[in-house]
Design an enzyme around this catalytic site. Structure first.
Site, PDB file in Angstrom:
ATOM      1  N   TYR A 145       0.833  -1.204   0.000  1.00 16.97           N
ATOM      2  CA  TYR A 145       0.000   0.000   0.000  1.00 16.97           C
ATOM      3  C   TYR A 145       0.868   1.255   0.000  1.00 16.97           C
ATOM      4  CZ  TYR A 145      -3.398   3.458   1.743  1.00 16.97           C
ATOM      5  OH  TYR A 145      -4.183   4.570   1.906  1.00 16.97           O
ATOM      6  N   LYS A 149       1.070   4.070  -3.038  1.00 18.98           N
ATOM      7  CA  LYS A 149       0.664   5.453  -2.792  1.00 18.98           C
ATOM      8  C   LYS A 149       1.842   6.420  -2.964  1.00 18.98           C
ATOM      9  CE  LYS A 149      -3.747   4.973  -1.910  1.00 18.98           C
ATOM     10  NZ  LYS A 149      -4.746   5.511  -2.857  1.00 18.98           N
TER      11      LYS A 149
END
Length: 237
Positions: A145, A149
């Site tokens: 993640y 991002k």
């Protein structure tokens, strides 16, 4: 197309945040196009993303559908709120699987949104991507993640400069939420302190203001959405 006050394409328009954004722009008499794996009934047009397609095929297919729908018209904004979350460190059994999923959900959608903006955004329009405050630092408990991002943050910076291929005077920025107040987050974190969660309506209002040229950040900004005691504010990273 009938006369409308503006046009926006929302990538991830079937999700909780995307649906809130579509409702907001529809309430202001804008033409709204939704890009997602499933249609949003509120939208004026739906572009369906085929999950079985690879990255190159997804872009080609999405651009073709948008070109056919817009028929030469340009849009005022491209807003990408597609994404997802998966955890795990390097020892996690699904480390690579989760990392791949995060890459597909955040990076594929964001780069395709950039391509859409390069082809279909008006001069002076805006492109918003979705990063994460967590990805400004290390994320050992959710490596995939954080990595995806952080890539969106880098993409935002690159798209914001003159040589990026985007139309003249485009605003490119990323919102960096901490936790959004979505039905799924409430379901999975029933005991959490929701006074620090950012309401979806706050985010939709922000996009609306930017579409009107109000309170726009400097292009390339990574805009953190910080909520405390049910009050949300913007802090540029």
């Amino acid at each position: 197309m009938a006369t409308t006050l503006g046009r926006v394409l929302i990538y991830g328009g079937k999700g909780a945040l995307g649906s809130t954004c579509i409702s907001k722009f529809k309430s202001k008499n804008w033409w709204v196009g939704c890009i997602d794996m499933k249609p949003n009934e509120q939208a004026d047009a739906n572009v369906i993303v085929k999950s079985e397609n690879n990255w190159v095929e997804q872009e080609a297919n999405v651009l073709q559908q948008i070109t056919n729908i817009l028929n030469g018209d340009k849009v005022d904004a491209v807003i990408c709120v597609a994404g997802g979350w998966a955890g795990g460190n390097a020892a996690h059994k699904d480390f690579i699987k989760n990392s791949e999923l995060m890459w597909k959900q955040s990076v594929w959608s964001s780069t395709i949104a950039g391509s859409i903006a390069a082809h279909h955004l008006k001069e002076g329009g805006f492109l918003s991507l979705t990063g994460a405050k967590a990805a400004l630092v290390d994320t050992p408990g959710m490596i995939g993640y954080g990595m995806a991002k952080a890539a969106v943050h880098q993409l935002t910076k690159s798209l914001a400069v003159k040589e990026s291929g985007l139309p003249k005077d485009s605003l490119v920025c990323a919102i960096l939420p901490v936790t959004l107040d979505t039905p799924m987050n409430r379901k999975w974190m029933p005991k959490a302190d929701t006074s620090t969660w950012t309401p979806l309506e706050f985010v939709a209002d922000l996009f609306w203001k930017w579409s009107q040229g109000q309170d726009r950040p400097v292009t390339g900004s990574l805009v953190q959405l910080i909520t405390k005691n049910n009050k949300s504010e913007l802090i540029v990273a």
